[in-house]
Structures are given as C-alpha cells and as structure tokens.
Design an enzyme around this catalytic site. Structure first.
Site, PDB file in Angstrom:
ATOM      1  N   ALA A 108      -3.873  -7.890  -4.095  1.00 21.81           N
ATOM      2  CA  ALA A 108      -3.404  -6.338  -4.376  1.00 21.81           C
ATOM      3  C   ALA A 108      -4.539  -5.581  -4.712  1.00 21.81           C
ATOM      4  CB  ALA A 108      -2.555  -6.423  -5.483  1.00 21.81           C
ATOM      5  N   GLY A 109      -4.381  -4.094  -4.403  1.00 21.19           N
ATOM      6  CA  GLY A 109      -5.371  -3.458  -4.792  1.00 21.19           C
ATOM      7  C   GLY A 109      -4.805  -2.011  -5.304  1.00 21.19           C
ATOM      8  N   HIS A 110      -4.599  -1.561  -6.480  1.00 18.97           N
ATOM      9  CA  HIS A 110      -3.906  -0.317  -6.973  1.00 18.97           C
ATOM     10  C   HIS A 110      -5.119   0.720  -6.899  1.00 18.97           C
ATOM     11  CE1 HIS A 110      -0.112  -2.438  -8.012  1.00 18.97           C
ATOM     12  NE2 HIS A 110      -0.408  -2.600  -6.887  1.00 18.97           N
ATOM     13  N   ARG A 169     -10.565  -2.578   5.068  1.00 13.48           N
ATOM     14  CA  ARG A 169      -9.968  -2.480   6.687  1.00 13.48           C
ATOM     15  C   ARG A 169      -9.216  -1.573   6.884  1.00 13.48           C
ATOM     16  NH1 ARG A 169      -6.783  -8.367   6.988  1.00 13.48           N
ATOM     17  NH2 ARG A 169      -6.219  -7.850   4.855  1.00 13.48           N
ATOM     18  N   GLN A 214       2.032  -5.914  -3.085  1.00 13.42           N
ATOM     19  CA  GLN A 214       2.225  -6.230  -1.477  1.00 13.42           C
ATOM     20  C   GLN A 214       3.954  -5.447  -1.270  1.00 13.42           C
ATOM     21  OE1 GLN A 214       1.298  -9.591  -2.973  1.00 13.42           O
ATOM     22  NE2 GLN A 214      -0.505  -8.502  -2.863  1.00 13.42           N
ATOM     23  N   GLY A 256       1.661   3.146  -2.536  1.00 15.38           N
ATOM     24  CA  GLY A 256       1.309   3.941  -3.741  1.00 15.38           C
ATOM     25  C   GLY A 256       2.094   3.373  -4.780  1.00 15.38           C
ATOM     26  N   LYS A 257       2.242   2.027  -5.019  1.00 11.25           N
ATOM     27  CA  LYS A 257       3.096   1.690  -6.179  1.00 11.25           C
ATOM     28  C   LYS A 257       2.295   2.050  -7.791  1.00 11.25           C
ATOM     29  CE  LYS A 257       3.010  -2.535  -4.586  1.00 11.25           C
ATOM     30  NZ  LYS A 257       2.777  -2.132  -3.118  1.00 11.25           N
ATOM     31  N   ASP A 277       0.930  -1.132  -0.070  1.00 10.01           N
ATOM     32  CA  ASP A 277      -0.043  -0.064   0.001  1.00 10.01           C
ATOM     33  C   ASP A 277       0.746   1.278   0.036  1.00 10.01           C
ATOM     34  OD1 ASP A 277      -2.251  -1.874   0.399  1.00 10.01           O
ATOM     35  OD2 ASP A 277      -2.062  -1.782   2.616  1.00 10.01           O
ATOM     36  N   ASP A 331       2.431  14.915   2.016  1.00 12.51           N
ATOM     37  CA  ASP A 331       1.421  15.729   2.179  1.00 12.51           C
ATOM     38  C   ASP A 331       0.576  15.276   3.544  1.00 12.51           C
ATOM     39  OD1 ASP A 331       0.494  13.752   0.142  1.00 12.51           O
ATOM     40  OD2 ASP A 331      -1.307  14.683   0.679  1.00 12.51           O
ATOM     41  N   LYS A 369       3.023  10.118  -0.361  1.00 16.69           N
ATOM     42  CA  LYS A 369       1.938  10.705   0.899  1.00 16.69           C
ATOM     43  C   LYS A 369       2.828  11.611   1.659  1.00 16.69           C
ATOM     44  CE  LYS A 369      -1.733   7.909   0.859  1.00 16.69           C
ATOM     45  NZ  LYS A 369      -2.679   7.048   1.718  1.00 16.69           N
ATOM     46  N   SER A 407       5.895  12.292  -4.025  1.00 19.21           N
ATOM     47  CA  SER A 407       4.252  12.310  -4.258  1.00 19.21           C
ATOM     48  C   SER A 407       3.538  13.389  -3.044  1.00 19.21           C
ATOM     49  CB  SER A 407       3.549  11.002  -4.572  1.00 19.21           C
ATOM     50  OG  SER A 407       2.310  10.932  -4.236  1.00 19.21           O
ATOM     51  N   ALA A 433      -7.537  -1.041  -0.101  1.00 17.23           N
ATOM     52  CA  ALA A 433      -8.358  -0.973  -1.179  1.00 17.23           C
ATOM     53  C   ALA A 433      -8.962  -2.257  -1.624  1.00 17.23           C
ATOM     54  CB  ALA A 433      -7.340  -0.463  -2.524  1.00 17.23           C
TER      55      ALA A 433
HETATM   56  P1  IMP Z   1      -2.629 -12.857   1.794  1.00 15.80           P
HETATM   57  O1  IMP Z   1      -1.823 -12.281   0.603  1.00 15.80           O
HETATM   58  O2  IMP Z   1      -4.244 -12.464   1.278  1.00 15.80           O
HETATM   59  O3  IMP Z   1      -2.433 -14.275   2.000  1.00 15.80           O
HETATM   60  O4  IMP Z   1      -2.481 -12.081   3.017  1.00 15.80           O
HETATM   61  C1  IMP Z   1      -1.377 -12.121   3.791  1.00 15.80           C
HETATM   62  C2  IMP Z   1      -1.084 -10.749   4.377  1.00 15.80           C
HETATM   63  O5  IMP Z   1      -0.518  -9.810   3.420  1.00 15.80           O
HETATM   64  C3  IMP Z   1      -2.108 -10.130   5.137  1.00 15.80           C
HETATM   65  O6  IMP Z   1      -1.391  -9.490   6.311  1.00 15.80           O
HETATM   66  C4  IMP Z   1      -2.496  -9.106   4.269  1.00 15.80           C
HETATM   67  O7  IMP Z   1      -3.338  -7.998   4.771  1.00 15.80           O
HETATM   68  C5  IMP Z   1      -1.251  -8.704   3.618  1.00 15.80           C
HETATM   69  N1  IMP Z   1      -1.531  -8.039   2.194  1.00 15.80           N
HETATM   70  C6  IMP Z   1      -1.829  -8.846   1.054  1.00 15.80           C
HETATM   71  N2  IMP Z   1      -1.775  -8.290  -0.186  1.00 15.80           N
HETATM   72  C7  IMP Z   1      -1.789  -6.979   0.486  1.00 15.80           C
HETATM   73  C8  IMP Z   1      -1.755  -5.753  -0.309  1.00 15.80           C
HETATM   74  O8  IMP Z   1      -1.744  -5.611  -1.519  1.00 15.80           O
HETATM   75  N3  IMP Z   1      -1.297  -4.542   0.599  1.00 15.80           N
HETATM   76  C9  IMP Z   1      -1.337  -4.673   1.983  1.00 15.80           C
HETATM   77  N4  IMP Z   1      -1.277  -5.787   2.621  1.00 15.80           N
HETATM   78  C10 IMP Z   1      -1.577  -6.899   1.879  1.00 15.80           C
END
Ligand code: IMP
Length: 438
Positions: free
Chosen positions: A40-42, A304, A225, A16-17, A14, A334, A332, A412, A300
């Site tokens: 992942a969530g970008h 949570r 990640q 900001g990739k 997270d 700012d 971030k 950024s 994202a």
């Molecule tokens: P999993 O990748 O869903 O198995 O989760 C394992 C750990 O990696 C957990 O603590 C998740 O919150 C964390 N995690 C997985 N993907 C991301 C991401 O894109 N950003 C931040 N944390 C992540």
C-alpha cells in the site's frame, strides 16, 4: 452503538483512502490497519507537505490519535522502522503509547521479497504485476503455519527457529527459480537488531481496540488496496493475497464484527488500476492519457503509471454489495473538469447478453454499456460547498449515486486536507442504512 468505521477501497486501490481516513480521524480515537503490508502507499498532503506512508496508518499525523497495525497485516520490519524514523524526523510524535503493532502480525522477510520478484521474472508475459514487496509469499507462509510473527521478535531463540522453518521451505523454491538462497544468519542478524527498536511497540492490538470500543470511542479501520483486488472476491488471479473487503476488518484487527457501524467505500470519480488484469472501462487513448496526467496517476509505492478509465457502476454496485457499503466518499472529481462529455459504464454485455452481476471469470470478454453525460469546464478545486459546483458536476455525482444505490457522504476536489465537500445525499436520506446492490 457500534462506533467502528471501516474505510475500504471500492475499486482497484489508490482511491484516496489515506485522505478520507485523515479526514475522518479528526473524530476518532484509533486508526487501525487490518490487512496488507507495504504494498500500500497512502499519499497525504498536509500543510502543502507530501508524506507517503506504506505501513503506518494515515492517522499518525493527527497528534494524540492512536495508530495500530493489526494481526491481519504482513509487516516488513525494516520498512516500518524507516517510516517511524522519518515521521520522527518530521517532528511527529511516534511513541509506544500511541503506536501499536500486533503481536500476531506476520513478518515480511527478504526471502519473501526475493521470491516475489523471482516469480514475476519467471512468469514473463503472464506476470501479475505485483509490487514486489513480498506480500504473496508472506501470506503463503502465514497460512502455511510456518510464518514469523511480531511476537517472535521478543524471543531470540524462538525467532531463530521460526526463521529456520521459513528458509527450509523458501530456499528450495528460490533455488528452483534460479535465485540465491539465504543463510539463517543473513536473515536473523538484522532482525535481532530491529527487534530492539520495534519491541516496545509490540502489543495485543485487539485488546486495546476492545477497550476503546467499549468506551464508545470511534475506531477507524483503514483498508488497503481495493475490493476488486480481494483474494476471494476480486478479479482473481489478478489480485493481492489478502482479504481487502470490509468483512476483513474485524478479523484482521481482532474485534467482533458487531464493532462496525459504518462502512465507507472510497471511489474515484473515474477508475484506475495498476498491475495486470481485466479493466473493462480502460481508456487506451488521449482521454486516458489526460486522466493520468491531470490526476497524477502514478503508483505511490512503485511509481508505475496507472491505467485509467471511465467510472464503472457495475463494479461499484458489486463493491457496494460485497462490502455492505453504507456510504460513498467520491474522490478526485476535480480531475474530470474540462472534459466536454463523460462516460459511465452502466451495464456489461457478453456475447450480446446482458450480465446481471460482476462476472467471476472472463471479465476480459465483457463489453461495457456506456451512458454519456455532460461534463463541465470550470475548475472546481476551490469549491467547499455543494452549491459552489457547476450543475453538471452535481448531476454527475447524483447519477453515480443512483447507479450504485449508495448515498455519497463526501466529495473530494483536490489533494489537500481541506479540499473535501461534506455531502448530504439528495437521493438518499439515511446515511447509516446499509444499501446492497439492486
Ligand atoms: P501485491 O499485492 O504486491 O502482491 O500485488 C498484487 C496486485 O495488487 C498487483 O496488481 C498490484 O499492482 C496490486 N496492488 C497491490 N497493492 C496495491 C495498492 O496499494 N494500490 C493499487 N494496487 C495495488
């Protein structure tokens, strides 16, 4: 010259990739994801419109750029089809000539997702806090040599036999945890449907990347990640199930390591973590709450709230070393405006003894040693050149650079595409030299 650029998270994800990849994509021919999946969530903000991508690389919003999902990824085909459909609905051209899915990428199937959730539920207080996207179980099947790959979607008979192989193992575990098992047809029927749709995009990604690299084109390797979630080098066992570090880029994309010339580590100007696990600089107070609120620190993918804390230079030095970072993109900045003073963790102590490196175990036991620096009160979202920043903000960036030992190449100051300040390091002259930890 090696024209590959790896963009890797230097913290717990997270960072900001997506935004940095979007920025660098202007000069690139291809953007490739090399590990991870829809965990992942970008989040990208373009023209004031927010787009969240879980699987498709952030480069897709640049017309004419090619995007790829490499062999090292685990792909939920339904999620991917949904993302492609929503991109098309938003007017983005998503055609097989510019969107490539590796023949060798592994599939995330409904039994993986159910198993991920059932395990977390059974673990109670000991849960990892996964995203519930089935990532761990899908990678287990991959290395267990019973996984289903993209190439299998192209042959219905082989697909059936591979799905049967997965269910033979996974149904036993599901039942053991008191969860419902799956029938073959339940998993197979939707896959056969989706195979028609995804089929034209399935290709040999490594081969296509090789052609671009040979032509001298810039290829961006988009990490997911962060380094501290790496299955080997992260805060094990509170990690994800893939190798997230820069070295994984060539393995996961299917090109040699010599393709990579730059390794850009992305870090926030503070720290966050989502899910369970050690976080030495975490703030469980009003300041942590403020960082969460001002920085909109909510996942994202899962929504949570993220845990927030001060910048951890020990963790960053470690990330610089294990990734071979050649530069840092600081995001971030700012969010810190308006704080009278800021803290930076410059070392760790355990039992009163200084630690020389980031510890492999007992990270919960360490006590960060903080340095206090001056904050700034002015909002800085509008700054587009370094000199538009207050001196305290510039000094903060300089101090982080010194502590980490890697030059900052961009800063950024807001979510929008344009809110990036190009940075030529005042401390380090060469951007492309590799710095490791001191
Ligand atoms: P999993 O990748 O869903 O198995 O989760 C394992 C750990 O990696 C957990 O603590 C998740 O919150 C964390 N995690 C997985 N993907 C991301 C991401 O894109 N950003 C931040 N944390 C992540």
């Amino acid at each position: 010259m090696s024209t590959g650029i790896v963009v890797v998270g230097a913290q717990w994800g997270d960072e900001g990739k997506g935004k940095v990849v979007d920025h660098l994509a202007t000069d690139a021919a291809v953007v490739v994801r090399y590990q991870g999946g829809a965990n992942a969530g970008h989040t990208l903000v373009v023209g004031g419109q927010k787009t969240v991508l879980h699987l498709v690389p952030s480069g897709i919003l640049h017309p004419g750029k090619c995007c790829a999902i490499g062999a090292g990824c685990v792909v939920d085909p339904h999620e991917l089809a949904t993302e492609l459909a929503s991109l098309r609905a938003a007017g983005v051209a998503v055609e097989p000539d510019r969107m490539w899915i590796s023949l060798r990428a592994q599939l995330v199937l409904p039994p993986h997702q159910r198993l991920d959730k059932a395990r977390e539920a059974a673990a109670g207080a000991k849960r990892l806090g996964t995203t519930g996207r089935g990532i761990g179980p899908a990678y287990e099947d991959a290395v267990g040599r019973r996984g289903v790959r993209m190439v299998d979607l192209l042959d219905p008979d082989r697909l059936r036999s591979r799905v049967e192989g997965v269910l033979r193992e996974r149904n036993l575990v599901l039942e053991g945890l008191g969860a419902e098992p799956f029938t073959t047809d339940e998993v197979l029927a939707p896959l056969l449907e989706i195979a028609e749709e995804l089929g034209p995009f399935i290709t040999d990604v490594g081969h296509r990347l090789d052609a671009h690299l040979r032509a001298g084109d810039i290829v961006l390797f988009e990490g997911a990640q962060g380094s501290l979630l790496d299955v080997s080098h992260g805060t094990y066992p509170f990690v994800t199930s893939s190798a997230t570090v820069a070295g994984s880029a060539s393995v996961g994309a299917g090109v040699g390591p010599g393709a990579v010339g730059r390794v850009v580590g992305i870090t926030k100007a503070y720290a966050t973590r989502v899910g369970a696990g050690p976080f030495p600089t975490e703030l469980n107070d009003e300041t942590g709450e403020r960082l969460r609120r001002v920085g909109a620190e909510f996942g994202a993918t899962t929504g949570r709230p993220r845990r927030c804390g001060w910048f951890d230079a020990v963790a960053l030095r470690y990330a610089a070393r294990i990734n071979g970072l050649t530069e840092i993109a600081l995001t971030k900045l700012d969010v810190l405006s308006g704080l009278e003073t800021l803290q930076i963790a410059v070392g760790y102590k355990a039992d009163g003894v200084d630690l020389e490196s980031f510890p492999a175990v007992d990270l919960e036991q360490v006590e960060p040693v903080f340095e206090t620096v001056e904050g700034w009160s002015e909002p800085i979202e509008g700054a587009r050149v370094r000199d538009a920043l207050p001196e305290a903000a510039r000094a903060y960036v300089r101090r982080l650079e010194e502590l980490v030992g890697v030059p900052v190449s961009m800063v950024s100051v807001g979510p929008g595409r344009e809110a990036i300040i190009p940075w030529s390091s005042e401390t380090y002259q060469s951007r492309h030299k590799s710095y490791s930890s001191k």
